[in-house]
Design a protein around this motif. Structure first.
Motif, mmCIF file in Angstrom:
data_model
loop_
_atom_site.group_PDB
_atom_site.id
_atom_site.type_symbol
_atom_site.label_atom_id
_atom_site.label_comp_id
_atom_site.label_asym_id
_atom_site.label_seq_id
_atom_site.Cartn_x
_atom_site.Cartn_y
_atom_site.Cartn_z
ATOM 1 N N SER A 223 31.814 39.991 36.856
ATOM 2 C CA SER A 223 32.874 39.111 36.345
ATOM 3 C C SER A 223 33.253 38.069 37.396
ATOM 4 O O SER A 223 33.537 36.913 37.070
ATOM 5 N N LEU A 226 30.645 35.433 37.331
ATOM 6 C CA LEU A 226 30.816 34.581 36.159
ATOM 7 C C LEU A 226 32.009 33.636 36.335
ATOM 8 O O LEU A 226 31.953 32.463 35.945
ATOM 9 N N THR A 227 33.054 34.156 36.959
ATOM 10 C CA THR A 227 34.252 33.318 37.153
ATOM 11 C C THR A 227 33.951 32.145 38.080
ATOM 12 O O THR A 227 34.482 31.045 37.891
ATOM 13 N N GLN A 229 31.340 30.509 38.140
ATOM 14 C CA GLN A 229 30.730 29.480 37.281
ATOM 15 C C GLN A 229 31.799 28.821 36.408
ATOM 16 O O GLN A 229 31.901 27.596 36.338
#
Lengths: 566, 308
Positions: A223, A226-227, A229
């Protein structure tokens, strides 16, 4: 106890409205107590215990400390950029790193421990014999997890608002990332609760908790990746595809969430109850929602596009989904309790359409395979219809013209779907035999059933590889030995479709074997179909009626005029 | 008297092991019923079947006339053999919580009374983890009764309790019966069962071998032992017709009679030859019956179960 203490039924003893005659805080306390009495008692108890626990106090203090440190450190590093630059995204990422750990690791693991401890400490038995249903138990635990999440959010939200003021990140991006984190945390808590219901045995609980922590840590780091990005990207908020994709994800989320919730509740429910029909209904609704999305995408969104890759993804996803569902349903008991038998459909049409919703491994096998075949059949029909609509050529409907490129794609997609369904049928069929064999010695749980199926697929994949590489050490190519290896077979089919000599073998041996194994299940299935509705004993009906009256007393007569009292 | 619990041909198996085998059992309303049997005989399984924690493979279980319903839940109190309490909760909060789960929102007064009765008032605001084993057991008992159940199931309620606390719980159970509450308890303490229970049920290897009140049981098993004080030697007693065995116990001889022997006829026969100072048809203690049925050298229980 005094002898004069009359026995009152519990429902008579409900507390009335809160006493508001005392001082302000007493009144607040009384109101809160009154509200607490009306909430799920487990939610109240769990939340109180969780918020007073050392683990929560330590974690929350650490979160506050880290947030404070990051704020000071970040501002110091920014210097004048705080006024002239756009450092919001950097600061936001730091705060999210702090928030993500409690949300993706601490809260779900606490939920897991909370339910696992109930079973280890034998307190669950005491909950089980109360009016608290298993769904309420799960909902109570989940509610407590949500309250904890909200407390963590409340600590961070002022800081996140601050990052917006620093510029460099949009308020909508902040909201969306928080939204994703909230739902991720909720899903993880739900999965953790489900995992906690899988076994009562301590050694299994320890093994599962280790796996769970490993999984949660993986999600935590994932996560964060992903954050990084998402926080720095420009989000396509103005494009409708973005919202459609989010709505699609939400559909899948809601479906799986409901499934896991009901599965966890079913695990805690008494064996005499019907623990399966609700789950199967949700599975069906879930599939219908997916089919709806598929139709919408094919007809409204992507005219002129290529549809076969869509069918391949849909078929493979659906096959994996129904394999898992079928593997778990194989762990159900083939015996129906009298309680379940009282609610079986009895008309011809009712038995024809709703028998698949009864609990039982045989009906589960039928339900999984029928649903999978129907789903993929619908997908294939859609592919043909869309293709015919586009080309105006009816031959596409019959797949007559396989020489042109797109048609080959279509046939390949359909062949892949058949192979995938066949693999599911073979492994579910063999798995059911294996579960029946195990049932001779012990009653397998759904965890055991699932593990047996997974082991079967692992053996079906690894054994041919070992045989081939032992017999032909230098042959690393695909051979007929690998037919039962679903991953390599499908990979081979999609990567080397044209001129592959193994394709006819795949399309004959696998479907025939799947059909054979399905037919072999019929005797067991027929035994389950023998169950018919049994009448409800009169005394049970009377008791039910009495209970209903006690729980839903008629409202007091309303005063319509001043003379009504007389 | 109406039955609170009825079991009809209830069978529960775990794989090849039959834990409860075709058990028929009726528990009258307002009675105290002792449930005895050796370890592993199926007592806890039976109680869990009644509570619907487990599901019977065959047979029917009715609680308050309902078979496998959910509505009995709020009228049944349960003290499990393996005690389960939330260790981090305060005693009073815990008891209120359990009472609320059973649908009683106003149990504070009852809880206070029970705590006082068991001498736990000063521990009411302490955490459960601070309590001793005996105290925890009493708290668990209060948790079972705080919601005023109509059926109370106690699984080994006296294990680990000292005689004083055992008496406290016994008195509480007797008071509950006065209120019309049906109590079932499993125990290994035969004396307590004998003193406390209206009816006794014993299972052995999952099958019922004894069921009835103490009087019926006494009649069934009591006529076979006679305690005698006489001038006759033990050897002479041993040779009396109808006497299976004779054991010397101080000044008394304890005669085990054969099945068909009438004690009155035996007395008449002894009186013809010897003076008799004491003649007593001994009502066997439950412990003796238990040992006779389930002792290591006994085959009687197996014979009974085969006849059943």
């Amino acid at each position: 106890m005094n002898a004069d203490a009359a026995i009152s039924t519990p429902l008579d003893g409900e507390k009335d409205a809160p006493d508001t005659s005392a001082g302000f805080w007493s009144r607040v306390d009384a109101v809160l107590d009154w509200c607490g009495d009306r909430l799920n008692p487990l939610l109240v108890k769990e939340t109180r215990q969780a918020l007073k626990s050392k683990q929560f106090i330590v974690t929350f203090s650490l979160v506050l400390g880290c947030v404070w440190f990051w704020s000071m450190f970040g501002i110091a590093m920014m210097g004048t950029d705080a006024f002239y630059g756009a450092s919001g995204a950097d600061m936001f990422f730091g705060y999210i790193c702090v928030l993500a750990f409690p949300l993706t690791v601490v809260v779900p693991f606490s939920a897991f421990r909370s339910l696992a401890a109930e079973r280890e400490d034998r307190t669950y038995e005491l909950l089980a014999i109360t009016t608290l249903t298993s769904r309420k138990v799960i909902a109570g635990k989940l509610g407590s997890a949500i309250v904890q999440m909200l407390v963590y959010f409340s600590a961070i939200v002022p800081c996140l608002a601050f990052t917006y003021l620093l510029r460099g990140i949009d308020i909508l991006v902040i909201a969306m990332i928080l939204f994703y984190y909230f739902f991720t945390s909720l899903a993880l808590a739900m999965i953790a609760l489900f995992v906690a219901t899988l076994t009562e045995q301590r050694h299994w609980q320890i093994a599962l908790s280790v796996l769970l922590v490993a999984g949660l840590m993986f999600v935590f780091f994932g996560s964060l990746g992903l954050t990084t990005q998402l926080a720095y990207e420009v989000w396509p908020f103005s494009e409708w595809e973005f919202w459609a994709a989010n709505a699609g994800m939400l559909t899948a989320y809601v479906g799986y969430f409901a499934l896991i919730f009901l599965a966890a509740a079913a695990q805690l429910t008494f064996a005499a109850e019907n623990r399966s029909t609700a789950l199967r209904c949700v599975m069906l609704l879930h599939q219908m929602a997916w089919a709806g999305w598929m139709f919408w995408v094919a007809f409204a969104v992507a005219p002129g596009g290529r549809y076969s890759p869509g069918l391949i993804v849909f078929s493979l996803g659906l096959s994996a989904h129904w394999f898992l569902m079928g593997a778990m349903m194989a762990g159900e008991s083939p015996h129906l309790s009298p309680r379940v038998q009282r609610n079986l459909p009895q008309t011809f049409l009712g038995r024809m359409f709703f028998t698949w919703f009864h609990p039982g491994p045989g009906t589960g096998f039928g339900f999984a395979l029928t649903s999978l075949a129907t789903g993929i059949g619908l997908g294939a029909l859609l592919l043909i219809a869309r293709s015919a609509n586009e080309t105006g050529n009816l031959s596409a409907l019959l797949f007559l013209d396989t020489a042109t490129g797109s048609q080959i794609d279509h046939v390949m997609a359909l062949a892949g779907s058949i192979v995938a369904v066949s693999h599911v049928g073979i492994y579910l069929g063999l798995g059911r035999f294996l579960v029946r064999f195990v049932r001779k010695f012990t009653e397998p749980s759904i965890l055991i059933s699932l593990l047996l199926h997974v082991v079967l697929v692992a053996v079906g994949t690894a054994a041919p590889l070992t045989i081939q590489w032992t017999l032909y050490p230098n042959d690393y190519g695909y051979s007929a030995w690998q037919l039962f290896n679903p991953f390599w077979t499908l990979g081979e089919l999609f990567s080397r479709w044209q001129g592959n000599a193994h394709v006819p073998l795949m399309l004959t041996v696998l479907p025939l074997l799947a059909v054979g194994l399905t037919l072999a299940q019929l005797p067991g299935l027929f035994k389950e179909l023998h169950y018919v509705r049994i009448p409800k004993p009169l005394r049970v009906s009377e008791e039910d009626e009495e209970l209903h009256k006690r729980r839903h007393p008629p409202p007091p007569p309303t005063k319509k005029n001043p003379w009504d009292d007389e | 008297m109406p039955a609170t619990v009825e079991l009809h041909q209830v069978t529960k198996t775990y794989g090849p092991h039959v834990a409860v085998d075709a058990l028929d059992w009726t528990i009258p309303e307002g009675s105290i019923c002792g449930f005895i049997g050796p370890n592993g005989s199926g007592k806890t399984t039976t109680l869990r079947l009644i509570l619907r924690i487990l599901y019977a493979d065959r047979g029917q279980i009715r609680v308050f006339g309902q078979d496998q319903g959910t509505t009995a839940d709020d009228r049944v109190g349960y003290l499990p053999e393996e005690r389960g309490l939330y260790k981090k909760m305060k005693v009073r909060d815990l008891l209120r919580f359990f009472a609320r789960l059973k649908g009683r929102h106003d149990a504070s007064a009852d809880i206070a009374k029970w705590l006082e009765r068991f001498g736990l008032s000063e521990w009411a605001d302490k955490k459960v983890e601070a309590l001793s084993k005996g105290m925890s057991q009493k708290v668990q008992f209060i948790a079972a009764v705080a919601a005023r159940p109509r059926l109370l199931i106690l699984d080994e309620p006296f294990s680990g309790l000292d005689p004083v606390n055992t008496r406290v719980i016994e008195d509480a159970v007797l008071d509950l019966r006065k209120e019309g509450i049906t109590v079932i308890f499993s125990t290994h303490d035969m004396e307590t069962a004998e003193d406390l229970c209206d009816t006794i049920c014993m299972i052995y290897r999952g099958r019922k071998v004894l069921d009835g009140n103490m009087e019926e049981i006494g009649q069934k098993y009591g006529q076979k032992i006679v305690r005698l004080q006489t001038e006759a030697s033990p050897e002479a007693c041993q040779t009396l017709p109808g006497v299976a065995s004779c054991r010397s116990q101080g000044v008394y001889q304890e005669l085990q009679l054969a099945d068909q022997t009438d004690p009155q006829a035996l007395l008449k026969m002894i009186l013809e030859n010897h003076a008799v100072r004491h003649f007593e048809i001994v009502r066997p203690r439950l412990r003796d019956i238990f040992l006779r049925l389930a002792g290591p050298e006994s085959h009687e229980a197996e014979e009974i179960t085969h006849h059943v």
